[in-house]
Design a protein around this motif. Sequence first.
Motif: not given
Length: 162
Positions: A107-126
């Motif tokens: 569960v803890v890694l899942g929360v971090l993974l969702v955060s990380g994928t959203l970070f990568a998404l924003v970075g890719a589109w910026r």
Amino acid sequence: MSSPPVAPAPRWPLILLRATATAPAVLALLQTVLAAGFLNGHYEALAMHAAGATALAAVAVCQLVAGVLVRWPGRGPRWPLGVSALLTAAVMLQIGLGYNRALGLHVVLGVLLVSGTLFALVGAWRQPLPARSPAPAGAGGPEGPEDAGLLPRPGGHVGVAP
């Protein structure tokens, strides 16, 4: 003596990165919905959660390839490669934790993974796309027949027909 002109960086690696950053973000968010469904008593959601994890792993590997392509042929930044490698490793660890029923860490890694994928998404589109390479002479240009009826680019030449 001057060096030869450098060709502009290709656009397609960054476009590929944007696509491969969007897919895992959507899948990661779907995984949260499926996990919540399982926790609410819909036990068939667990099989879909496992299938979603497999899809997320496959897309994470594709994102890693896109990160490599952004860096080397695309002459882009290093961060997509590092972030994609970290996310791919985290997804593989997450799958192992899930199948081994280490739910606290899962569960803890899942929360971090969702955060990380959203970070990568924003970075890719910026990340700005490189400018398009100029069209060769005689290939149409802004006044070519295939551009007839299109609005001019912002800041570009605006011609008025008599």
